[in-house]
Design a protein around this motif. Sequence first.
Motif, PDB file in Angstrom:
ATOM      1  N   SER A 177       0.157   2.037 -13.057  1.00 22.74           N
ATOM      2  CA  SER A 177       0.400   0.919 -12.161  1.00 22.74           C
ATOM      3  C   SER A 177       1.197   1.407 -10.960  1.00 22.74           C
ATOM      4  CB  SER A 177       1.182  -0.174 -12.892  1.00 22.74           C
ATOM      5  OG  SER A 177       2.446   0.331 -13.318  1.00 22.74           O
ATOM      6  N   LYS A 178       1.225   0.615  -9.906  1.00 21.59           N
ATOM      7  CA  LYS A 178       1.954   0.991  -8.699  1.00 21.59           C
ATOM      8  C   LYS A 178       3.432   1.192  -8.988  1.00 21.59           C
ATOM      9  CE  LYS A 178       2.477  -0.234  -3.828  1.00 21.59           C
ATOM     10  NZ  LYS A 178       2.172  -1.237  -2.771  1.00 21.59           N
ATOM     11  N   SER A 179       3.973   0.421  -9.915  1.00 22.70           N
ATOM     12  CA  SER A 179       5.379   0.529 -10.295  1.00 22.70           C
ATOM     13  C   SER A 179       5.642   1.681 -11.255  1.00 22.70           C
ATOM     14  CB  SER A 179       5.842  -0.781 -10.937  1.00 22.70           C
ATOM     15  OG  SER A 179       5.066  -1.068 -12.087  1.00 22.70           O
ATOM     16  N   LYS A 180       4.577   2.332 -11.747  1.00 21.39           N
ATOM     17  CA  LYS A 180       4.645   3.493 -12.643  1.00 21.39           C
ATOM     18  C   LYS A 180       5.224   3.182 -14.022  1.00 21.39           C
ATOM     19  CE  LYS A 180       3.461   5.988  -9.029  1.00 21.39           C
ATOM     20  NZ  LYS A 180       2.080   6.457  -8.832  1.00 21.39           N
ATOM     21  N   ASP A 181       5.313   1.923 -14.382  1.00 21.70           N
ATOM     22  CA  ASP A 181       5.891   1.588 -15.677  1.00 21.70           C
ATOM     23  C   ASP A 181       4.846   1.202 -16.721  1.00 21.70           C
ATOM     24  OD1 ASP A 181       5.153  -0.784 -14.466  1.00 21.70           O
ATOM     25  OD2 ASP A 181       6.980  -1.867 -15.028  1.00 21.70           O
ATOM     26  N   THR A 236      -5.432   3.148  -8.040  1.00 25.10           N
ATOM     27  CA  THR A 236      -4.619   2.069  -7.500  1.00 25.10           C
ATOM     28  C   THR A 236      -4.529   2.257  -6.003  1.00 25.10           C
ATOM     29  OG1 THR A 236      -3.333   1.956  -9.551  1.00 25.10           O
ATOM     30  CG2 THR A 236      -2.356   0.940  -7.590  1.00 25.10           C
ATOM     31  N   GLY A 240      -1.723  -1.975  -4.166  1.00 28.30           N
ATOM     32  CA  GLY A 240      -1.338  -2.100  -5.570  1.00 28.30           C
ATOM     33  C   GLY A 240      -2.447  -2.634  -6.447  1.00 28.30           C
ATOM     34  N   ASN A 264      -2.764  -6.628  -7.849  1.00 21.47           N
ATOM     35  CA  ASN A 264      -1.348  -6.292  -7.941  1.00 21.47           C
ATOM     36  C   ASN A 264      -0.558  -7.507  -8.415  1.00 21.47           C
ATOM     37  OD1 ASN A 264       1.073  -4.896  -7.668  1.00 21.47           O
ATOM     38  ND2 ASN A 264       1.253  -5.320  -5.485  1.00 21.47           N
TER      39      ASN A 264
END
Length: 404
Positions: A177-181, A236, A240, A264
């Motif tokens: 994911s864009k947030s890398k989590d 991605t 996002g 996103n």
Amino acid sequence: MKKTTFQYMALSAMFIGTFGLASCDKNDEPTPSPVETKQHFVCFNTVDQKIDYLGTFADLSQKTVDNKKAFEFAFGAYPFAQGNTVLVADGNGGDKVHKFTRDANGYLVRGESVTFGQGSAPGEITFSNDGKAYVVLSQRGKISILDVQTMKQTAEIDLSQYAYKDNNPDPGCAVLSKSKDKLYVALQQKQTRYTAYPGIGAEVAIINLKTHQVEKVIKDDRVGFVGLFRHTIAFTDELGDMYFYSLGMEGNNPLKDGFVRIKNGTDEWDKDYHFQLSKTPATGIDKPHGWILYYYYAGNGIVYACVNIPSLTMHNDPAQSSILDFNYQPVRIDVRNKTIEKINLPLTTSMGCFTYGKWKDEIVFGMTCKEGTGYYTYNPATGACSPKPVVTTVGVPSSLLVFE
């Protein structure tokens, strides 16, 4: 309609020193050592669908790339990179991941390897920002968490409980994911090596990377299974939004192909978006077209690929077709605006449409064509295309990493 298939799809420098007789002439000066050329490309060339050769080359002025100083792998290996670290996964041909490091001149230095369980078929490596790599073990239904520095596995994520009719959901491509989590992993639910059980559709497991637990599996029956192992990618974009692609190859007629996405901020399929390539006219192509195989996301919603044109398939035998039929046309695809446009590069084969990259202002296509085998270029700003390879190769280009 005749069927085509996608299933059958150079390193340290050596120096030669020349030594003359000793002389007292004051004009005799030591011969300077040759200057090594910076290597900007890491590539794989495939020979006879049996051997993959891993090597490097400098730039598009090199003209020819051979395999004389290359590392040899079984057919099906692929490279993945973060910074100057290159990891090579055996894929269906083995059970190892091999580490290479690019030296100051861009040549590859071999490091440690890690071995997984027999027949694991590791591939689809996704790097995080904290020294970890997530390695899909496609034949074991697991995700290995790998410490890239030590090349040791630190943990595993077991996906077996999400399998259909067996204990392996056949994980394919994966993307952060864009947030890398979170890690989004395609579940292919294979019935055979290249087809899924009918009606499975798009399945993606969403994994929380803090807990290493699957939060949920999302499904979409508008397309066939997504994320075919070693054949398609997910990405991605700058907004996002996350895109997955399905070849629609489940024995369905018509094809249930196309791009689907997860917007996103959500963990669900976007019900307002389905970009079915086989049903979208392609500017400049006057024959019906089908699927794409591997592709390259260049940013701003633009994808480069080669689209299959079924009517150009002359051989029923898939093994023959993959190397003899020039039935894939390079195209530019806008996934946001749902358009397809022909690029005036020559036709290639299904074996010759897996290799893409960007060098300076040009998009690089690694292809095998009637006009020659090697790297062709396309300039998106001017539309200029190379009518023959600007760099020729020994073997078919099968993957490419570009380093500025």
